[in-house]
Structure formats: C-alpha cells, structure tokens
Scaffold this active site. Structure first.
Site, short mmCIF file in Angstrom:
data_model
loop_
_atom_site.label_atom_id
_atom_site.label_comp_id
_atom_site.label_asym_id
_atom_site.label_seq_id
_atom_site.Cartn_x
_atom_site.Cartn_y
_atom_site.Cartn_z
N GLU A 1 0.83 -1.20 0.00
CA GLU A 1 0.00 0.00 0.00
C GLU A 1 0.86 1.25 0.00
O GLU A 1 1.91 1.31 0.64
CB GLU A 1 -0.91 0.02 1.23
CG GLU A 1 -1.92 -1.11 1.24
CD GLU A 1 -2.78 -1.11 2.50
OE1 GLU A 1 -3.00 -0.01 3.06
OE2 GLU A 1 -3.20 -2.19 2.92
N CYS B 1 -3.49 1.32 7.38
CA CYS B 1 -2.36 0.64 6.76
C CYS B 1 -2.48 -0.87 6.90
O CYS B 1 -2.61 -1.41 8.00
CB CYS B 1 -1.06 1.12 7.39
SG CYS B 1 0.37 0.67 6.42
#
Length: 351
Positions: free
Chosen positions: A89, A323
């Site tokens: 990510e 996250c």
C-alpha cells in the site's frame, strides 16, 4: 530489484555517468526524454536508446496500480501490485505528500496494526520503494515522501537509505521532506547521521510508559521512552529537523491525562512535534478510537504546556484504509477464489 541493478543494466548498455543521471532523473521525476534542449536521440548513445524499451518495461512493472480509494480529506489509498504478484500500500496525502511501504508485512507486531498480523513476508528492494514514488507522480505532484507505510524501515535499512539517497538527489525531493519513521531501532541512530541524504526522523512513541510500550509494540527494541527521546533529540539538533513523534490514540489505553502529562515531561523544551492520530478502526481488533473532542482536548493541553502538537486524521478513515487493510482484503479475496476453484475442480468428475 535494487537501484544498483538498474545502474548496472545501464552501464552494461554503455551509459556514462551523465547518461545514467539523466535517466534516473527521468524515472524518479517522471520526465520525458524527448524534451529539453538535448532530446534523448541527441544525448544518449544508440546502444542505451536501444536498451531503454526493455528497461522501461522492467521499471513500469515494479509497481503497478491495482486499485485506488479516494477519501474526503484529499488522500488516496493505493493498492500496488509488485512484479512478483504481491501487493503493498501507498497513500497519496494532501499537500503533495506520499506515504510509501518499505516491507511486505512487518516483524514488529504492533498489536493495533493490521500490517504486522502475518509477520514479515519479504523486504522491498530500493527500486521497488522508489517505484511507488514514480507511480504516484504519474497521478499527481509529490513533494514529500514519508516512510510510514507497511513495514519497519529500520529492518530494511540499506534499501530504504538507498531509496532516500536517490529521491533526495535525482528525485528532487527536499531532504527535510523525506521522513524516516521508526519504532526506535538503535541502528537508526547510528546510520542516519552517516547517510549522504539525512532525512527527517519520525518516532513512533505511542506511550510514555515502558511496560505498556512493550505490550503495544511486543517486538520493538527494549529502549526506555526517555532514552529514545534523548537519542532522537541529538539527531534533530544536528540536522536542524524537529523529530516528528507519532502517537496513535487508543481509547482507554494511551489517551489518559496521565499520558499527556508524561508527554509534557518527555518533550518539554525538545526540538519536537507531537502528532496525535486517533486510531483507524480495524476489523477483528479490540481497539477503539477516542471521540474527536477528547483528542482535541489533549492537543489543547499539550499546546498550553509548550508542546507543538498536531491532531491528525488518519488518511482513509471512511474507506477503511488503515495501513494493511487494503492488502488484507485483497489477500482474502484471492484466497477465497483459489479455494473455490480448488473445490470446483475436486467436485468435477474425471472424464
């Protein structure tokens, strides 16, 4: 892939240092090679030009956009495919910032974090880290890069510092706008002062209580908060960049008045910025974020006591993009499809 591998391919094709520098600038800044006073055909050797299509394909394949998830605050969560089929990510941040990942997974095991639940899967090469920046710059301007995505940068120190050096030179990002985030690995305090490009330092503190910190960050180095602050302060004074302390606010755990007073005790008179970040809720974890007014009251208290404090929204709250969450959902879908395919094949009679 590491940055040095790219340089070796260029040199093998006959590139001189001046050619190499131009090509690295073009990659990291997403610049056309046919522009400017000296287009590529007038500057680069023929053998280098002939090698460029294959090299460009390799570089483009290091980080490809799988999906993007915009949020109301102007941030965009990016799920990025790597060349080996894994995903990481990145986050486009408001005001031309980008958060990048340095590892696939994480070994620190912060109990409130999705990324570390499966441990460390593998390191990202320095070229894979820079490729996240090149990908983001094809979408919009990037003038600041923070190493706060998946992974603990100190556990991949050589690759992260290589990426920082390239971004701070050929990538045209101001050194103070390159932010190295860590839970406080002692190797950081030895390596960063010797680095060619010295980034700003972000330190994930989360509590002033050493015993609680061991429970929240079970595999972080056993260094007392007081010693971490002292080491970080030394680096900050030598570089001229304040330490950016990160504090994820967890309701009923580290959001007490006693903790706020502990912050004042640790950071009063220090060259520091405290970032209070209300927790981004993760499915399956029993942590909650405090209400905004309580978090704001803490920020006001710290301000009144001389601690420069910023109360931050965790980017991607409304898209459940904390996250590791995007990757976790993607992995779940892939596993479900694989299991369904295997079951279908097992139920199909042999001919």
């Amino acid at each position: 892939m590491r940055i040095e591998h790219i340089r070796q391919r260029l040199r093998a094709a006959g590139a001189k240092p001046c050619h190499e520098a131009r090509l690295m600038r073009a990659w990291t800044q997403v610049l056309p090679l046919d522009g400017g006073p000296r287009p590529a055909e007038h500057f680069l050797p023929l053998a280098v030009r002939e090698a460029l299509p294959a090299l460009t394909d390799t570089l483009d394949g290091l980080a490809r956009l799988r999906s993007s998830h915009p949020a109301e605050d102007g941030s965009v969560r990016l799920l990025v495919d790597l060349a080996d089929g894994q995903t990481v990510e990145s986050v486009l941040l408001p005001r031309d910032g980008l958060c990048v990942s340095s590892q696939l997974g994480c070994a620190v095991g912060c109990v409130f974090c999705m990324t570390g639940r499966d441990g460390l899967i593998r390191q990202l090469g320095s070229a894979e880290i820079v490729a996240q920046v090149a990908l983001a710059r094809r979408m919009r301007a990037v003038k600041k890069v923070v190493f706060m995505g998946m992974g603990e940068p100190a556990h991949n120190l050589e690759n992260v510092l290589e990426a920082i050096e390239l971004l701070g030179n050929d990538g045209a990002i101001g050194h103070k706008n390159l932010v190295f985030s860590t839970v406080g690995d002692p190797r950081v305090f030895d390596a960063l002062p010797r680095a060619v490009v010295k980034p700003a330092l972000a330190l994930s503190l989360h509590t002033t209580n050493a015993e609680l910190r061991e429970r929240l960050l079970p595999r972080a180095p056993r260094i007392a908060p007081e010693e971490l602050v002292e080491r970080a302060e030394h680096y900050a004074r030598n570089t001229g960049y304040p330490v950016q302390y990160q504090w994820t606010l967890l309701e009923g755990i580290n959001d007490s008045q006693q903790e706020m007073e502990g912050i004042v005790r640790l950071l009063k008179g220090r060259y520091a910025v405290m970032n209070l970040i209300p927790y981004n809720t993760v499915d399956g974890l029993d942590f909650r974020r405090p209400d905004w007014e309580r978090a704001a009251a803490h920020a006001r208290f710290l301000h009144r006591h001389g601690i420069l404090t910023k109360l931050r929204h965790s980017a991607g709250q409304e898209v459940d993009g904390g996250c590791g969450q995007l990757r976790a959902r993607h992995v779940t879908v892939v596993r479900r499809r694989r299991d369904e395919t295997a079951q279908t094949q097992s139920e199909t009679p042999a001919v």
